[in-house]
Design a protein around this motif. Structure first.
Motif, PDB file in Angstrom:
ATOM      1  N   ILE B   7       0.809  -1.231   0.000  1.00 33.27           N
ATOM      2  CA  ILE B   7       0.000   0.000   0.000  1.00 33.27           C
ATOM      3  C   ILE B   7       0.839   1.277   0.000  1.00 33.27           C
ATOM      4  N   GLY B   8       2.141   1.130   0.226  1.00 29.75           N
ATOM      5  CA  GLY B   8       2.957   2.344   0.222  1.00 29.75           C
ATOM      6  C   GLY B   8       4.383   2.044  -0.195  1.00 29.75           C
ATOM      7  N   ILE B   9       4.946   2.941  -1.027  1.00 29.61           N
ATOM      8  CA  ILE B   9       6.334   2.759  -1.458  1.00 29.61           C
ATOM      9  C   ILE B   9       7.076   4.088  -1.332  1.00 29.61           C
ATOM     10  N   GLY B  10       8.346   3.999  -1.001  1.00 30.98           N
ATOM     11  CA  GLY B  10       9.137   5.227  -0.905  1.00 30.98           C
ATOM     12  C   GLY B  10      10.590   4.952  -1.238  1.00 30.98           C
ATOM     13  N   ILE B  11      11.250   5.971  -1.767  1.00 24.77           N
ATOM     14  CA  ILE B  11      12.663   5.794  -2.128  1.00 24.77           C
ATOM     15  C   ILE B  11      13.417   7.108  -1.911  1.00 24.77           C
ATOM     16  N   GLU B  32       8.456   8.697   2.992  1.00 27.33           N
ATOM     17  CA  GLU B  32       7.804   8.740   1.675  1.00 27.33           C
ATOM     18  C   GLU B  32       6.779   7.616   1.552  1.00 27.33           C
ATOM     19  N   ALA B  33       7.152   6.434   2.043  1.00 29.80           N
ATOM     20  CA  ALA B  33       6.245   5.278   1.955  1.00 29.80           C
ATOM     21  C   ALA B  33       5.024   5.485   2.847  1.00 29.80           C
ATOM     22  N   LEU B  34       5.232   6.055   4.020  1.00 29.91           N
ATOM     23  CA  LEU B  34       4.100   6.332   4.929  1.00 29.91           C
ATOM     24  C   LEU B  34       3.130   7.321   4.286  1.00 29.91           C
ATOM     25  N   LYS B  35       3.716   8.362   3.683  1.00 36.50           N
ATOM     26  CA  LYS B  35       2.898   9.369   3.006  1.00 36.50           C
ATOM     27  C   LYS B  35       2.107   8.723   1.863  1.00 36.50           C
ATOM     28  N   ASP B  36       2.789   7.877   1.113  1.00 34.87           N
ATOM     29  CA  ASP B  36       2.161   7.205  -0.032  1.00 34.87           C
ATOM     30  C   ASP B  36       0.997   6.325   0.434  1.00 34.87           C
ATOM     31  N   ALA B  37       1.174   5.661   1.575  1.00 38.08           N
ATOM     32  CA  ALA B  37       0.129   4.761   2.082  1.00 38.08           C
ATOM     33  C   ALA B  37      -0.948   5.519   2.846  1.00 38.08           C
ATOM     34  N   GLY B  38      -0.604   6.712   3.308  1.00 38.50           N
ATOM     35  CA  GLY B  38      -1.553   7.448   4.141  1.00 38.50           C
ATOM     36  C   GLY B  38      -1.665   6.867   5.542  1.00 38.50           C
ATOM     37  N   VAL B  39      -0.573   6.360   6.047  1.00 35.61           N
ATOM     38  CA  VAL B  39      -0.573   5.838   7.420  1.00 35.61           C
ATOM     39  C   VAL B  39       0.535   6.529   8.219  1.00 35.61           C
ATOM     40  N   ALA B 212      -6.609  -3.532   2.595  1.00 35.19           N
ATOM     41  CA  ALA B 212      -5.886  -2.643   1.680  1.00 35.19           C
ATOM     42  C   ALA B 212      -6.735  -1.494   1.139  1.00 35.19           C
ATOM     43  N   LYS B 213      -7.973  -1.774   0.845  1.00 32.41           N
ATOM     44  CA  LYS B 213      -8.839  -0.749   0.230  1.00 32.41           C
ATOM     45  C   LYS B 213      -9.113   0.421   1.172  1.00 32.41           C
ATOM     46  N   LYS B 214      -8.880   0.182   2.461  1.00 33.35           N
ATOM     47  CA  LYS B 214      -9.008   1.248   3.442  1.00 33.35           C
ATOM     48  C   LYS B 214      -7.995   2.362   3.174  1.00 33.35           C
ATOM     49  N   TYR B 215      -6.842   1.961   2.622  1.00 35.66           N
ATOM     50  CA  TYR B 215      -5.757   2.916   2.438  1.00 35.66           C
ATOM     51  C   TYR B 215      -5.621   3.417   1.014  1.00 35.66           C
TER      52      TYR B 215
END
Lengths: 146, 376
Positions: B7-11, B32-39, B212-215
């Protein structure tokens, strides 16, 4: 160099001086797997009945490369500097029915190295130790005329 | 068992980032991954993290937040990132956890990897990974008719793809002649056909599929994550005495297990990331991963099949050759790129078409491989 001077870089690999210098391997008494260097567990059958054997001194070149830059030191202990470094050959020599040994080669010209060519074990002075003894290492050399 | 979603990826950009520690590059990627996932970091129940040369990965919690999560450090050579991902996959698959992160970062000194081999093997100049790769492709070229020209074209593609990737290290395309005329490091491989140790960070956030659809409205599904080590007779790095018996490589074993786990075959793969420690490795790993037969690579590469616009795009982000190899992060960069491609977010380097299934493969010393299969 005479066979009576110098010390082996590692006595678990080969004895020096020696009347019949050879590399040491081990062979599994159960499944006949051969290893280099020696080890006390069998990588094939997982058994622990390994016996020490002398490895053949002749074989064929299985694959090769040429080391084109001075390796970092440590661990490299060779005498060269960036200025006088010359590329050296490295290869695997298949010792018939035993094992393929990774080794430096005396030949470093890509034009003169060919998979399948016959090779034989040689010994040479690698460096001098702190006491001034010649430290002897092994290599494989193309067999002339074959 | 539950399925696993990404649900989230960052680099963090790969290459050399002066003044930024390896750990801070990992933290950047995680955020970045947290932001991408919204968590939030505090939502995560576990982390698997790896770094080979930039300190223990778990020490990042002091900056991310001391939430008490389970954090396990992973060390598996160049396959560290893939191993962290596989561990996270199992943690969720087993039902033990609902949501967590795989993270990796590194910062290596310049030049070839220094190998900790103080014995005769290192002293006499044998303990170099570069030699292994040279000898493996030398033998393969002889056995299967791969040309030097094809080896050069693989590197050319890597730099070309890297030039389209804003997060890559090498963003300048290199010409065929520049590659061909670069110094021979380990015959038949030249300087610009090798990847270099580097810096960077990458992070992947996963949760159980039912959440997953929650995020996100567009989750990806991790259908397989497999790690395998070498068997007796496979030809591996740092082998002083190689068995005469021949066995398949750990890549072949990991690949077969991954296809079976995912319920797909090589023909289903739309885009692939393959360990390209050097140009020859990408070629050999194409067949070891079942994506072609031994020797078919010659024609495939000559006809552009592995280009971004080809039938089987390989290393669309420039791979290790254009991104360098920060050990802890490298395997996760590959997964990050597969996610980018499946989401259609590759911009200039986006492979065309309806991409549904992606594949990533990382190989590490002293002989292990990690494979993942991801589906949209």
């Amino acid at each position: 160099m005479t066979k009576n001077s110098g010390v082996s870089i590692d006595k678990t690999l080969f004895d020096w001086p020696s009347d019949s210098p050879h590399l040491k391997g081990s062979k599994c008494s159960d499944c006949e797997a051969v290893t280099f260097p020696t080890q006390d567990g069998c990588p094939r059958c997982c058994g622990t009945n390994m016996e020490k054997i002398p490895l053949n001194t002749k074989g064929t070149l299985w694959s090769w490369t040429v080391q084109g830059f001075l390796p970092k030191s440590p661990p490299y202990a060779g005498p060269e500097t960036l200025e006088n470094f010359k590329p050296y050959g490295v290869g695997y020599i298949e010792l018939d029915g035993q094992v393929r040994v990774e080794s430096r080669l005396t030949e470093s010209d890509p034009e003169k190295l060919e998979i399948g060519m016959p090779m034989e074990l040689v010994f040479h002075k690698f460096i001098e130790d702190e006491e001034g003894n010649d430290v002897i290492a092994f290599a494989f050399a193309p067999i002339d005329g074959e | 068992m539950t399925d696993v979603a990404i649900i989230g990826i960052g680099i963090h950009p790969f290459g050399r980032t002066e003044g930024v520690s390896g750990q801070d590059q990992g933290i950047y990627a995680a955020r970045e991954a947290l932001k991408d996932a919204g968590v939030d970091w505090s939502d995560l129940e576990f982390a698997y993290g790896g770094s080979a040369a930039a300190g223990a990965a778990d020490s990042m919690v002091s900056k991310m937040g001391l939430t008490g999560l389970q954090f396990i450090n992973v060390a598996n050579g160049c396959a560290t990132g893939g191993s962290a991902l596989q561990s996270a996959y199992m943690a969720i698959k087993s039902g033990a956890f609902d949501i967590g992160i795989a993270v990796g970062f590194d910062k290596h000194e310049r030049g070839a990897f220094r190998v900790d081999s103080p014995d005769w093997y290192g002293k006499t100049g044998l303990a170099l990974t570069t030699q292994f790769f040279g000898m493996k492709i030398q033998k393969y070229m002889s056995d299967y008719g791969i040309s030097d020209d094809t080896l050069i074209k693989v590197a050319e593609k890597a730099f070309r793809n890297g030039s389209l990737n804003p997060k890559a290290w090498r963003k300048q395309p290199l010409s065929y002649d520049e590659i061909k005329n670069s110094p021979m490091l380990s015959h038949p491989l030249r300087k610009y056909q090798f990847c270099s140790p580097a810096e960077g960070g990458a992070a992947i956030i996963m949760c159980k599929a039912s959440m997953a659809k929650k995020y996100t409205s567009t989750p990806l599904y991790l259908k397989a994550a497999v790690v395998r080590t070498r068997r007796y007779g496979s030809f591996e790095v740092f082998t002083k005495g190689q068995a005469i018996d021949q066995a398949e490589s750990p890549t072949v074993d990991a690949s077969k297990a991954a296809y079976e786990m995912a319920g797909v075959g090589p023909e289903d793969i739309d885009v692939a990331q393959l360990q390209d420690t050097e140009a020859g490795a990408e070629i050999m790993h194409m067949s070891e991963n079942g994506l072609c037969k031994d020797g078919d690579q010659e024609e495939m590469i000559q006809t552009g099949a592995t280009e971004i616009t080809g039938n089987l795009p390989v290393n669309t982000d420039g791979g290790c050759i254009a991104n360098g190899e920060p050990i802890g992060a490298s395997g996760l960069r590959q997964v990050h790129e597969i996610c980018i491609q499946l989401r259609g977010e590759g911009e200039k380097r986006q492979a065309p078409g309806d991409l549904r299934t992606g594949y990533s493969h990382v190989y590490g010393a002293p002989g292990l491989s990690a494979v993942t299969i991801i589906q949209r």
